[in-house]
Design a protein around this motif. Structure first.
Motif, PDB file in Angstrom:
ATOM      1  N   GLY A 110      39.862  31.212  49.942  1.00 11.04           N
ATOM      2  CA  GLY A 110      39.934  31.757  51.299  1.00 11.04           C
ATOM      3  C   GLY A 110      41.119  31.195  52.068  1.00 11.04           C
ATOM      4  N   GLN A 111      41.344  29.896  51.956  1.00 14.62           N
ATOM      5  CA  GLN A 111      42.459  29.261  52.651  1.00 14.62           C
ATOM      6  C   GLN A 111      43.799  29.703  52.070  1.00 14.62           C
ATOM      7  OE1 GLN A 111      41.488  25.073  52.446  1.00 14.62           O
ATOM      8  NE2 GLN A 111      39.933  25.242  54.042  1.00 14.62           N
ATOM      9  N   TYR A 112      43.854  29.856  50.742  1.00 16.50           N
ATOM     10  CA  TYR A 112      45.108  30.315  50.133  1.00 16.50           C
ATOM     11  C   TYR A 112      45.453  31.714  50.653  1.00 16.50           C
ATOM     12  CZ  TYR A 112      48.786  31.510  46.903  1.00 16.50           C
ATOM     13  OH  TYR A 112      50.007  31.894  46.381  1.00 16.50           O
ATOM     14  N   LEU A 113      44.459  32.603  50.666  1.00 13.84           N
ATOM     15  CA  LEU A 113      44.715  33.960  51.163  1.00 13.84           C
ATOM     16  C   LEU A 113      45.100  33.947  52.638  1.00 13.84           C
ATOM     17  CD1 LEU A 113      41.868  35.859  49.308  1.00 13.84           C
ATOM     18  CD2 LEU A 113      44.323  36.234  49.015  1.00 13.84           C
ATOM     19  N   ALA A 114      44.454  33.105  53.446  1.00 13.02           N
ATOM     20  CA  ALA A 114      44.793  33.018  54.865  1.00 13.02           C
ATOM     21  C   ALA A 114      46.237  32.581  55.060  1.00 13.02           C
ATOM     22  CB  ALA A 114      43.852  32.035  55.571  1.00 13.02           C
ATOM     23  N   ASN A 115      46.708  31.692  54.194  1.00 11.91           N
ATOM     24  CA  ASN A 115      48.080  31.191  54.280  1.00 11.91           C
ATOM     25  C   ASN A 115      49.108  32.102  53.623  1.00 11.91           C
ATOM     26  OD1 ASN A 115      47.269  28.886  55.679  1.00 11.91           O
ATOM     27  ND2 ASN A 115      46.861  27.769  53.786  1.00 11.91           N
ATOM     28  N   HIS A 116      48.642  33.113  52.890  1.00 16.88           N
ATOM     29  CA  HIS A 116      49.524  34.046  52.180  1.00 16.88           C
ATOM     30  C   HIS A 116      49.043  35.477  52.443  1.00 16.88           C
ATOM     31  CE1 HIS A 116      49.946  30.185  50.079  1.00 16.88           C
ATOM     32  NE2 HIS A 116      51.197  30.560  49.880  1.00 16.88           N
ATOM     33  N   PRO A 117      49.327  36.003  53.629  1.00 11.94           N
ATOM     34  CA  PRO A 117      48.773  37.301  54.026  1.00 11.94           C
ATOM     35  C   PRO A 117      49.241  38.485  53.173  1.00 11.94           C
ATOM     36  CG  PRO A 117      50.309  36.486  55.684  1.00 11.94           C
ATOM     37  CD  PRO A 117      50.117  35.387  54.695  1.00 11.94           C
ATOM     38  N   ASN A 118      50.283  38.319  52.386  1.00  6.92           N
ATOM     39  CA  ASN A 118      50.752  39.412  51.534  1.00  6.92           C
ATOM     40  C   ASN A 118      50.127  39.392  50.143  1.00  6.92           C
ATOM     41  OD1 ASN A 118      52.438  40.457  53.533  1.00  6.92           O
ATOM     42  ND2 ASN A 118      54.060  39.013  52.993  1.00  6.92           N
ATOM     43  N   VAL A 119      49.287  38.411  49.864  1.00  6.57           N
ATOM     44  CA  VAL A 119      48.624  38.308  48.562  1.00  6.57           C
ATOM     45  C   VAL A 119      47.298  39.063  48.623  1.00  6.57           C
ATOM     46  CG1 VAL A 119      47.564  36.691  46.929  1.00  6.57           C
ATOM     47  CG2 VAL A 119      49.747  36.124  48.001  1.00  6.57           C
ATOM     48  N   HIS A 120      46.967  39.767  47.535  1.00  8.81           N
ATOM     49  CA  HIS A 120      45.737  40.563  47.463  1.00  8.81           C
ATOM     50  C   HIS A 120      44.881  40.109  46.293  1.00  8.81           C
ATOM     51  CE1 HIS A 120      47.063  43.389  50.529  1.00  8.81           C
ATOM     52  NE2 HIS A 120      48.270  43.228  50.009  1.00  8.81           N
ATOM     53  N   LEU A 121      43.578  40.161  46.499  1.00 11.79           N
ATOM     54  CA  LEU A 121      42.605  39.714  45.506  1.00 11.79           C
ATOM     55  C   LEU A 121      41.614  40.844  45.220  1.00 11.79           C
ATOM     56  CD1 LEU A 121      41.148  37.453  43.852  1.00 11.79           C
ATOM     57  CD2 LEU A 121      39.983  36.832  45.986  1.00 11.79           C
ATOM     58  N   ARG A 122      41.390  41.104  43.926  1.00  5.08           N
ATOM     59  CA  ARG A 122      40.334  42.033  43.508  1.00  5.08           C
ATOM     60  C   ARG A 122      39.207  41.205  42.906  1.00  5.08           C
ATOM     61  NH1 ARG A 122      42.890  45.214  39.932  1.00  5.08           N
ATOM     62  NH2 ARG A 122      42.183  44.031  38.149  1.00  5.08           N
ATOM     63  N   LEU A 123      37.998  41.406  43.397  1.00  8.62           N
ATOM     64  CA  LEU A 123      36.827  40.719  42.875  1.00  8.62           C
ATOM     65  C   LEU A 123      36.069  41.680  41.972  1.00  8.62           C
ATOM     66  CD1 LEU A 123      35.755  39.043  46.227  1.00  8.62           C
ATOM     67  CD2 LEU A 123      36.873  37.928  44.273  1.00  8.62           C
ATOM     68  N   GLU A 124      35.922  41.294  40.708  1.00 10.37           N
ATOM     69  CA  GLU A 124      35.282  42.149  39.706  1.00 10.37           C
ATOM     70  C   GLU A 124      33.881  41.637  39.414  1.00 10.37           C
ATOM     71  OE1 GLU A 124      37.960  42.105  36.370  1.00 10.37           O
ATOM     72  OE2 GLU A 124      39.395  43.447  37.384  1.00 10.37           O
ATOM     73  N   GLY A 125      32.860  42.394  39.853  1.00 11.10           N
ATOM     74  CA  GLY A 125      31.475  42.016  39.635  1.00 11.10           C
ATOM     75  C   GLY A 125      30.981  42.457  38.264  1.00 11.10           C
ATOM     76  N   ASN A 126      30.220  41.582  37.615  1.00  9.18           N
ATOM     77  CA  ASN A 126      29.717  41.849  36.262  1.00  9.18           C
ATOM     78  C   ASN A 126      28.280  41.360  36.128  1.00  9.18           C
ATOM     79  OD1 ASN A 126      32.380  42.529  34.601  1.00  9.18           O
ATOM     80  ND2 ASN A 126      32.847  40.897  36.035  1.00  9.18           N
ATOM     81  N   THR A 127      27.595  41.898  35.132  1.00 15.50           N
ATOM     82  CA  THR A 127      26.214  41.512  34.843  1.00 15.50           C
ATOM     83  C   THR A 127      26.046  41.343  33.340  1.00 15.50           C
ATOM     84  OG1 THR A 127      25.391  43.763  34.516  1.00 15.50           O
ATOM     85  CG2 THR A 127      25.413  42.931  36.780  1.00 15.50           C
ATOM     86  N   ASP A 128      24.890  40.809  32.948  1.00 17.44           N
ATOM     87  CA  ASP A 128      24.568  40.839  31.526  1.00 17.44           C
ATOM     88  C   ASP A 128      24.004  42.228  31.210  1.00 17.44           C
ATOM     89  OD1 ASP A 128      21.694  40.836  31.919  1.00 17.44           O
ATOM     90  OD2 ASP A 128      21.744  38.658  32.132  1.00 17.44           O
ATOM     91  N   GLU A 129      23.655  42.466  29.957  1.00 21.95           N
ATOM     92  CA  GLU A 129      23.290  43.813  29.522  1.00 21.95           C
ATOM     93  C   GLU A 129      21.866  44.224  29.857  1.00 21.95           C
ATOM     94  OE1 GLU A 129      21.897  42.840  24.973  1.00 21.95           O
ATOM     95  OE2 GLU A 129      23.926  43.519  25.324  1.00 21.95           O
TER      96      GLU A 129
END
Length: 194
Positions: A110-129
């Motif tokens: 969170g702090q890294y993103l706050a300090n680097h407003p041009n950086v983007h993060l994709r969060l990939e949610g996964n589960t077991d089968e």
């Protein structure tokens, strides 16, 4: 084609797909993958906690997921002593609650993103089968959303973060046992160029 040959053709098609999948996994070498890439492909330089293990395959350590990070900052994400090196959050069965052991990593991202407003993060949610496809997609989405909310509360702008759920479709570890299930209940952090 008459109706009596359709089941045989369908069975043949399924068999061809299964053989192709088996060949692909064999060609990839099988084994663990703790970064959410192609099943069966271990990630160079990564341990089971989604952190760097200090080993390199002769190129940038685990470049997947760091494409959006400036080259001069990538060492922060591969240093096992830096909380930014934790780029996977693992969940308990049937849960989207973030375990407390990931609090420091969430805050660092969170702090890294706050300090680097041009950086983007994709969060990939996964589960077991286990569970239906629909249930697993919804659970993967809840997991990704809970991580996004925590990162935003740590200082990031919500516009920097996107989420996607793959449900059970991208296992980190193949198998039908407790260890494989625990590695597949996760959210992966992928820093993108857009």
């Amino acid at each position: 084609m008459d109706h009596s040959t359709r089941p045989a053709v369908r069975g043949l098609s399924i068999a061809v797909v299964l053989v192709a999948a088996a060949f692909t996994l064999t060609a990839c070498g099988g084994g663990k993958n703790t970064r959410g890439g192609a099943p069966g492909m271990p990630a160079a330089g990564m341990n089971d906690n989604g952190q760097s293990n200090g080993m390199s395959s002769g190129r940038d350590i685990d470049v997947r997921g760091l494409e959006g990070i400036p080259a001069e900052d990538r060492h922060l994400f591969t240093d096992p002593n830096n909380p930014l090196s934790t780029r996977t959050v693992y969940f308990d069965l049937d849960s989207s609650a973030i375990p407390s052991r990931f609090s420091q990593a969430i805050q660092a991202h969170g702090q890294y993103l706050a300090n680097h407003p041009n950086v983007h993060l994709r969060l990939e949610g996964n589960t077991d089968e286990r569970g239906t496809r629909e249930y697993n997609v919804a659970l993967g989405e809840r997991r990704a959303d809970s991580v996004k909310q925590a990162i935003v509360l740590s200082g990031a702008n919500a516009g920097q973060i996107s989420t996607i759920s793959y449900g059970e479709e991208r296992p980190a570890e193949l198998g039908q046992n407790a260890q494989a299930y625990s590695k597949n209940r996760r959210v992966d952090f992928i820093y993108t160029n857009n």
